[in-house]
Design a protein around this motif. Structure first.
Motif, PDB file in Angstrom:
ATOM      1  N   VAL B  35     -15.035  10.944  -5.491  1.00 12.95           N
ATOM      2  CA  VAL B  35     -14.713   9.525  -5.644  1.00 12.95           C
ATOM      3  C   VAL B  35     -15.223   9.001  -6.987  1.00 12.95           C
ATOM      4  N   LEU B  36     -16.430   9.384  -7.358  1.00 12.91           N
ATOM      5  CA  LEU B  36     -16.970   8.909  -8.641  1.00 12.91           C
ATOM      6  C   LEU B  36     -16.136   9.437  -9.812  1.00 12.91           C
ATOM      7  N   TYR B  37     -15.785  10.712  -9.767  1.00 12.27           N
ATOM      8  CA  TYR B  37     -14.967  11.276 -10.850  1.00 12.27           C
ATOM      9  C   TYR B  37     -13.601  10.588 -10.911  1.00 12.27           C
ATOM     10  N   LEU B  38     -13.036  10.301  -9.757  1.00 14.53           N
ATOM     11  CA  LEU B  38     -11.742   9.618  -9.741  1.00 14.53           C
ATOM     12  C   LEU B  38     -11.853   8.226 -10.366  1.00 14.53           C
ATOM     13  N   LEU B  39     -12.853   7.480  -9.961  1.00 15.57           N
ATOM     14  CA  LEU B  39     -13.007   6.119 -10.487  1.00 15.57           C
ATOM     15  C   LEU B  39     -13.397   6.122 -11.963  1.00 15.57           C
ATOM     16  N   ALA B  40     -13.934   7.255 -12.427  1.00 19.80           N
ATOM     17  CA  ALA B  40     -14.203   7.370 -13.869  1.00 19.80           C
ATOM     18  C   ALA B  40     -12.887   7.382 -14.654  1.00 19.80           C
ATOM     19  N   SER B  89     -14.037  -0.012  -8.545  1.00 22.11           N
ATOM     20  CA  SER B  89     -14.347   0.406  -9.924  1.00 22.11           C
ATOM     21  C   SER B  89     -15.777   0.919  -9.969  1.00 22.11           C
ATOM     22  N   LEU B  90     -16.068   1.672 -11.007  1.00 20.18           N
ATOM     23  CA  LEU B  90     -17.451   2.080 -11.261  1.00 20.18           C
ATOM     24  C   LEU B  90     -18.217   0.909 -11.866  1.00 20.18           C
ATOM     25  N   THR B  91     -19.478   0.749 -11.458  1.00 15.55           N
ATOM     26  CA  THR B  91     -20.377  -0.167 -12.148  1.00 15.55           C
ATOM     27  C   THR B  91     -21.042   0.609 -13.297  1.00 15.55           C
ATOM     28  N   SER B  92     -21.867  -0.078 -14.057  1.00 21.46           N
ATOM     29  CA  SER B  92     -22.558   0.660 -15.131  1.00 21.46           C
ATOM     30  C   SER B  92     -23.502   1.684 -14.516  1.00 21.46           C
ATOM     31  N   LEU B  93     -24.067   1.356 -13.359  1.00 21.56           N
ATOM     32  CA  LEU B  93     -24.910   2.331 -12.665  1.00 21.56           C
ATOM     33  C   LEU B  93     -24.060   3.522 -12.199  1.00 21.56           C
ATOM     34  N   GLY B  94     -22.848   3.232 -11.748  1.00 21.24           N
ATOM     35  CA  GLY B  94     -21.929   4.298 -11.356  1.00 21.24           C
ATOM     36  C   GLY B  94     -21.587   5.196 -12.529  1.00 21.24           C
ATOM     37  N   TRP B  95     -21.443   4.586 -13.701  1.00 21.41           N
ATOM     38  CA  TRP B  95     -21.172   5.386 -14.895  1.00 21.41           C
ATOM     39  C   TRP B  95     -22.354   6.295 -15.222  1.00 21.41           C
ATOM     40  N   SER B  96     -23.569   5.762 -15.077  1.00 22.76           N
ATOM     41  CA  SER B  96     -24.725   6.609 -15.399  1.00 22.76           C
ATOM     42  C   SER B  96     -24.855   7.737 -14.372  1.00 22.76           C
ATOM     43  N   ALA B  97     -24.536   7.449 -13.109  1.00 22.26           N
ATOM     44  CA  ALA B  97     -24.559   8.498 -12.084  1.00 22.26           C
ATOM     45  C   ALA B  97     -23.523   9.578 -12.411  1.00 22.26           C
ATOM     46  N   THR B  98     -22.346   9.125 -12.833  1.00 19.85           N
ATOM     47  CA  THR B  98     -21.288  10.071 -13.174  1.00 19.85           C
ATOM     48  C   THR B  98     -21.704  10.946 -14.358  1.00 19.85           C
ATOM     49  N   GLY B  99     -22.440  10.337 -15.286  1.00 21.84           N
ATOM     50  CA  GLY B  99     -22.959  11.113 -16.414  1.00 21.84           C
ATOM     51  C   GLY B  99     -23.920  12.205 -15.958  1.00 21.84           C
ATOM     52  N   LEU B 100     -24.776  11.877 -14.996  1.00 18.98           N
ATOM     53  CA  LEU B 100     -25.694  12.881 -14.453  1.00 18.98           C
ATOM     54  C   LEU B 100     -24.931  14.015 -13.774  1.00 18.98           C
ATOM     55  N   LEU B 101     -23.906  13.624 -13.025  1.00 19.87           N
ATOM     56  CA  LEU B 101     -23.095  14.647 -12.345  1.00 19.87           C
ATOM     57  C   LEU B 101     -22.407  15.554 -13.357  1.00 19.87           C
ATOM     58  N   MET B 102     -21.978  14.958 -14.474  1.00 16.38           N
ATOM     59  CA  MET B 102     -21.347  15.765 -15.524  1.00 16.38           C
ATOM     60  C   MET B 102     -22.338  16.770 -16.101  1.00 16.38           C
TER      61      MET B 102
END
Lengths: 131, 131
Positions: B35-40, B89-102
């Protein structure tokens, strides 16, 4: 009812998700975090890991160490002594894994509150500005 | 039998391990990664997430989105239309989480082989140097 969206979530996204899950699966294994953090303090004998990690059974510890060893994060070194001595250390891959876990910890500390949902920025307590 | 080791794994280590687990628990939730990758890729309606993520039930998707929303990684916006429109949508926190997952993905790609144990460096296949 609704238009069919274009499939923007591509094969590469699924691969990325799968790869991410592989890492999460390995690192999120029960006690993996504790064992890696302990070994980041230095080489440990089996008995020391057992003692220092705390409430872990021998069976679970053995499984955890074996999984980490197979994944190349930990090396096991057995010395032909009586009684036998077995020591565990982080490999360079284990160090890089521990670094990733530290990033997760820092992110957690900054944004998550004790397992409770993190409050969105606009709901966070504002420090008292003083009288 | 063996000397009792000094307890070098201190309270702070346990706190670090606990904090790390909080992040892992949140991010390793079933389907969270997808879900996070999709919303990215951009804002999505509920029906689009359901369609694009693939083999996920509505119930599970709703739970996943709610967990991510409560943790502050995703925002939900409902439009008063008929039929109702709900976007995520992703929040800025969601973006930082997605960065960690990457980062985890990149580490996985570099070091883990299809879920199989990664081979230690000295056992890795050496590319044929050519004739």
């Amino acid at each position: 009812m609704h238009s069919v969206p274009s499939p923007t979530f591509e094969a590469s996204d699924y691969e990325m998700a799968a790869g991410t899950r592989r890492a999460l699966h390995l690192l999120a294994g029960k006690w993996s975090v504790e064992v890696l953090y302990l070994l980041a303090n230095g080489t440990r004998r089996y008995s020391e890991v057992l003692y220092e990690v705390g409430e872990i059974s021998k069976k679970t510890l053995t499984q955890t160490l074996r999984t980490l060893e197979r994944a190349g994060l930990v090396t096991r070194r057995a010395y032909p002594e009586v009684p036998p001595r077995v020591e565990y250390s982080l490999t360079s891959l284990g160090w890089s894994a521990t670094g990733l876990l530290m990033s997760l910890y820092e992110w957690s500390e900054e944004h998550l509150v004790d397992g409770a949902p993190a409050r969105p920025p606009h709901l966070r307590a504002v420090p008292d500005q003083g009288a």
